[in-house]
Design a protein around this motif. Structure first.
Motif: not given
Length: 316
Positions: A214-220, A248-252, A261-265, A267-270
């Motif tokens: 989760a931390l790494r994806y939010r940093q991305m 993963v991380g791109y398709r979401q 979906c929203s950006q926040d949604e 991110i959570e899906k990713a």
């Protein structure tokens, strides 16, 4: 003087996403003249840097990296192509007197390299379409019964509703006139005559890995991942069915740009999808009894990787 390295095992440093493989490879590079063969189905794509955690320019300057940026996102790349490319690279690196190091988490690539792939007939869209129509009328359990009439061995290992594998087995028979089981029995997998030694960074605490993902994806995201996906989205030749966009991380984020979906949604899906990817990677790794497992929570894990490598590579 050129080192004689071709009789030494090729080390594969693997583990789930976010386990800290990159830092360990740099520690190895300080000890041995290594060249890294990247074993990753996402970093092969040009223009997909942030979301794939591609090695930085400084890291690539420190040690040679192979199989990065070798495909445009509109193109595909198979496990068989990786096995062929990696085998050639290993021999080339050996000839230079250097040490090949596989590093990454795409386990299908590693399986193809170590074990080879069966040369089954290529798929046929017309036959597949016809089988789909037949299944729509009869149902997949009935198709499973039909398969059992001419390929009972394959049918016995498939569930009656395993539509994808039932269709593939029936397709192979229609194309070749030979059951899939016969293909598998007749074809000996061509394993490369290369010794491999697997070092696997795995978490002793799954919750730690989930938090790290989760931390790494939010940093991305903070580093500009959305803009990276927007640049891909703007290309008319790209779509969400391509392997690159399915990463993963791109398709979401692509779904967010599609208005689904929203950006926040997104991110959570990713983050959830990345955790599922890590779970699949760990399941594959733990099925390999020959790997040397090391705790990726160990603050000295890079030193532990170096010590493990020293057991198979000379330290002079």
């Amino acid at each position: 003087m050129t080192r004689h390295t071709s009789n030494l095992p090729v080390i594969c440093l693997t583990g789930p996403t976010a386990a800290g493989k990159s830092a360990s490879t740099l520690a190895l590079a300080k000890r041995w003249p290594i060249e890294i063969i990247v074993m990753d189905s996402a970093t092969i794509y040009q223009g997909m840097d942030i979301g794939t955690a591609k090695p930085s320019a400084d890291e690539q300057a420190l040690v040679p990296h192979h199989l990065l940026d070798i495909r445009d996102p509109a193109q595909s790349y198979s496990a068989a192509e990786f096995a062929s490319d990696a085998t050639q690279l290993i021999h080339n690196i050996w000839q230079r007197g250097r040490y090949p190091l596989l590093c990454g988490g795409t386990m299908l690539y590693y399986k193809a390299l170590r074990e080879g792939l069966n040369n089954l007939p290529s798929s046929n869209p017309e036959i597949r379409a016809r089988l789909d129509e037949q299944a729509a009328q009869l149902g997949w359990p009935a198709m499973h019964q039909l398969l059992a009439e001419y390929d009972p061995i394959t049918a016995a290992r498939l569930a009656p509703n395993d539509s994808q594998r039932i269709q593939r087995a029936m397709e192979i028979y229609e194309i070749s006139g030979k059951p899939m089981s016969a293909w598998l029995q007749e074809q000996e997998r061509q394993k490369p005559s290369i010794p491999f030694h697997t070092l696997s960074l795995e978490p002793s605490d799954r919750a730690w890995l989930h938090a790290q993902i989760a931390l790494r994806y939010r940093q991305m995201i903070d580093a500009g991942l959305l803009a990276e996906v927007q640049a891909l989205y703007a290309r008319p030749d790209l779509n969400p069915t391509l392997p690159s966009i399915r990463c993963v991380g791109y398709r979401q984020l692509w779904s967010h740009l599609d208005g689904e979906c929203s950006q926040d949604e997104a991110i959570e899906k990713a983050i959830a999808a990345t955790r599922q990817l890590a779970k699949r990677q760990l399941t594959w790794l733990r099925s390999d009894p020959q790997r040397l497992s090391m705790d990726c929570l160990n603050p000295h894990k890079a030193d532990a990787v170096v010590d493990a490598a020293a057991q198979v590579w000379p330290t002079t």
